[in-house]
Design a protein around this motif. Structure first.
Motif, short mmCIF file in Angstrom:
data_model
loop_
_atom_site.label_atom_id
_atom_site.label_comp_id
_atom_site.label_asym_id
_atom_site.label_seq_id
_atom_site.Cartn_x
_atom_site.Cartn_y
_atom_site.Cartn_z
N CYS A 1 -4.49 7.19 -2.15
CA CYS A 1 -4.11 5.90 -1.60
C CYS A 1 -3.99 4.91 -2.74
O CYS A 1 -4.79 4.96 -3.70
N ALA A 2 -3.02 3.99 -2.65
CA ALA A 2 -2.82 3.02 -3.71
C ALA A 2 -2.54 1.64 -3.12
O ALA A 2 -1.96 1.53 -2.04
N GLY A 3 -2.94 0.61 -3.85
CA GLY A 3 -2.68 -0.76 -3.43
C GLY A 3 -2.16 -1.57 -4.61
O GLY A 3 -2.51 -1.29 -5.75
N LYS A 4 -1.29 -2.55 -4.31
CA LYS A 4 -0.75 -3.35 -5.39
C LYS A 4 -0.76 -4.82 -5.06
O LYS A 4 -0.75 -5.20 -3.88
N VAL A 5 -0.74 -5.62 -6.11
CA VAL A 5 -0.81 -7.07 -5.98
C VAL A 5 0.58 -7.67 -5.82
O VAL A 5 0.77 -8.63 -5.07
N SER A 6 1.56 -7.13 -6.52
CA SER A 6 2.89 -7.74 -6.54
C SER A 6 3.55 -7.64 -5.17
O SER A 6 3.24 -6.75 -4.37
N LEU A 7 4.44 -8.58 -4.91
CA LEU A 7 5.16 -8.62 -3.65
C LEU A 7 6.28 -7.58 -3.64
O LEU A 7 6.71 -7.11 -4.68
N GLY A 8 6.71 -7.25 -2.43
CA GLY A 8 7.83 -6.33 -2.29
C GLY A 8 7.37 -4.89 -2.24
O GLY A 8 6.19 -4.58 -2.39
N ILE A 9 8.33 -4.02 -2.04
CA ILE A 9 8.02 -2.60 -1.96
C ILE A 9 8.23 -1.96 -3.33
O ILE A 9 9.13 -2.35 -4.06
N ALA A 10 7.41 -1.01 -3.67
CA ALA A 10 7.48 -0.39 -5.00
C ALA A 10 7.25 1.10 -4.88
O ALA A 10 6.36 1.54 -4.17
N MET B 1 0.85 -1.18 0.00
CA MET B 1 0.00 0.00 0.00
C MET B 1 0.89 1.23 0.00
O MET B 1 2.05 1.19 0.41
N GLY B 2 0.31 2.33 -0.44
CA GLY B 2 1.11 3.55 -0.44
C GLY B 2 0.27 4.79 -0.58
O GLY B 2 -0.95 4.72 -0.79
N TRP B 3 0.94 5.91 -0.43
CA TRP B 3 0.33 7.22 -0.62
C TRP B 3 1.12 7.99 -1.68
O TRP B 3 2.37 8.01 -1.64
N TYR B 4 0.38 8.59 -2.58
CA TYR B 4 0.95 9.46 -3.61
C TYR B 4 0.22 10.80 -3.55
O TYR B 4 -0.86 10.89 -2.96
N ARG B 5 0.79 11.80 -4.18
CA ARG B 5 0.11 13.09 -4.24
C ARG B 5 0.32 13.72 -5.61
O ARG B 5 1.28 13.40 -6.31
N GLN B 6 -0.59 14.62 -5.93
CA GLN B 6 -0.55 15.23 -7.25
C GLN B 6 -1.07 16.66 -7.17
O GLN B 6 -2.07 16.93 -6.50
N THR B 7 -0.37 17.55 -7.84
CA THR B 7 -0.80 18.94 -7.99
C THR B 7 -1.13 19.19 -9.45
O THR B 7 -0.66 18.46 -10.33
#
Length: 122
Positions: free
Chosen positions: A94-103, A33-39
């Motif tokens: 907020c973002a979520g991914k299927v693949s293993l590991g950190i991205a 999971m992660g957080w991104y931002r955009q302007t």
């Protein structure tokens, strides 16, 4: 999988906010999971990400000020933001991914929330 962010708003410089991202659906498929931002006019940029364990990665601009964490019992990921600056103003996703590991690359994430506005201004 559905991701719903809450917690954005207007805050003065130096203040704090906590963003929450609640996940629902096929949660077994999410490994990071992660957080991104955009302007406006800019590409979506990394804020903080974490894998299914305890590994995390932060953008240099937020290190020491922001903390990503998760509560698996609540299917929720948090972003605690302290010492906020005007340049932190953005829509946070907020973002979520299927693949293993950190991205760190946004293209590696499969699921996205609708975004929540954070405005840092006096």
């Amino acid at each position: 999988v559905e991701l719903v962010e809450t917690g954005g708003g207007l805050v003065q410089p130096g203040g704090s906010l906590r963003l929450s991202c609640e996940a629902s659906g096929s949660l077994f498929s999410i490994n990071g999971m992660g957080w991104y931002r955009q302007t406006p006019g800019q590409e979506r940029e990394l804020v903080a990400v974490m894998d299914s364990g305890i590994s995390t990665r932060y953008a240099d601009s937020v290190k020491g000020r922001f903390t990503i964490s998760r509560d698996n019992a609540k299917n929720t990921v948090y972003l605690q933001m302290n010492s906020l600056k005007p340049e932190d103003t953005a829509v946070y996703y907020c973002a979520g991914k299927v693949s293993l590991g950190i991205a760190a690359m946004a293209r590696e994430y499969n699921y996205w929330g609708q975004g929540t506005q954070v405005t840092v201004s006096s």
